[in-house]
Design an enzyme around this catalytic site. Sequence first.
Site, PDB file in Angstrom:
ATOM      1  N   TYR A 298      35.998  37.019  35.696  1.00 39.52           N
ATOM      2  CA  TYR A 298      36.182  38.445  36.019  1.00 39.52           C
ATOM      3  C   TYR A 298      37.640  38.708  36.410  1.00 39.52           C
ATOM      4  O   TYR A 298      38.169  39.793  36.222  1.00 39.52           O
ATOM      5  CB  TYR A 298      35.202  38.873  37.113  1.00 39.52           C
ATOM      6  CG  TYR A 298      34.937  40.368  37.107  1.00 39.52           C
ATOM      7  CD1 TYR A 298      34.345  40.982  36.016  1.00 39.52           C
ATOM      8  CD2 TYR A 298      35.283  41.171  38.195  1.00 39.52           C
ATOM      9  CE1 TYR A 298      34.104  42.345  35.998  1.00 39.52           C
ATOM     10  CE2 TYR A 298      35.041  42.524  38.194  1.00 39.52           C
ATOM     11  CZ  TYR A 298      34.448  43.107  37.094  1.00 39.52           C
ATOM     12  OH  TYR A 298      34.209  44.457  37.087  1.00 39.52           O
TER      13      TYR A 298
ATOM     14  N   LYS B 277      38.877  45.695  41.234  1.00 42.66           N
ATOM     15  CA  LYS B 277      37.689  46.231  41.927  1.00 42.66           C
ATOM     16  C   LYS B 277      37.871  46.133  43.446  1.00 42.66           C
ATOM     17  O   LYS B 277      37.409  47.006  44.182  1.00 42.66           O
ATOM     18  CB  LYS B 277      36.418  45.495  41.492  1.00 42.66           C
ATOM     19  CG  LYS B 277      35.970  45.783  40.060  1.00 42.66           C
ATOM     20  CD  LYS B 277      35.690  47.248  39.785  1.00 42.66           C
ATOM     21  CE  LYS B 277      34.974  47.459  38.447  1.00 42.66           C
ATOM     22  NZ  LYS B 277      34.968  48.884  38.045  1.00 42.66           N
TER      23      LYS B 277
END
Length: 261
Positions: free
Chosen positions: A158, A165
């Site tokens: 990720y 995020k």
Amino acid sequence: NLLSLENRTFVVMGVANRRSIAWGIAQSLSKAGARLIFTYAGERLEKNVRELAETLERDDYLVLPCDISSDEEISKTFKTIKEEVGIIHGVAHCIAFANKEELEGEYLSTTREGFLLAQNISAYSLTAVVKEARGLMTEGGSIVTLTYLGGERVVKHYNVMGVAKAALDASVKYLANDLGQEGIRVNAISAGPIRTLAAKGISDFNEVMKEFETNAPLRRAVTQEEVGDTALFLMSDLSRGITGELLHVDGGYNIIGLMKN
Ligand code: NAD
């Protein structure tokens, strides 16, 4: 009925196709009686969004272009919204982007350009949108963004998106504090993995999904509709005491430590 969104207007940003989480949100808000304004990035997507919007019960929706990398375009979009509807009651921000090459291998291989791109589109864009939306939210309202566990914990591959995020999650808290006095709430939904266009960019997404379905307390994937219904809760007066929150819609996956199969 505290769950009703009758006589309210919401901007839904980030519908690309019927699999988009934004479309799940749009359907839930629509069922609760909301009027919807859709924004999309790039002419290519306009047709998709219009075809989907046509399937909704109400026909007073708007479909507007808004590439979130441009302050000018965001400002123009919200100016049009102001002229067309005046007041809005919420925004669903369902947008993220990172270079595919940086969603594999080590986080350490992230380039400066790739880092800034992910931050720009996936994190700063919320702040840029809220700046423009604020002036139209004169009756208060609710802003919801989409985040992922990879911003709180290390999730393999990720990488740069996880760091974006984390910035998005922190932005939610600062924005919630800035806008609370105006009756505007800002929250994030942390969704479990869902097969969408954006998810295709993550290498080994199938493995992520399998691991999730095996170990999440609910032992199954979550759906766009489930995220949509949580967004409806956050947009409605039922959640009026909640702001700055990160709510997991992930079948409980985030509570799990080590699982032996
Ligand atoms: P999606 O591909 O359907 O939606 C992503 C949207 O971002 C697209 O509509 C795309 O056009 C838009 N976008 C990209 N660059 C843009 C730009 N410059 N300006 C405006 N829009 C732009 O995928 P999705 O999974 O529905 O993603 C929505 C949100 O949900 C994202 O923030 C994503 O990180 C988050 N999320 C997804 C998952 C998942 O597993 N799918 C899990 C948790 C969180």
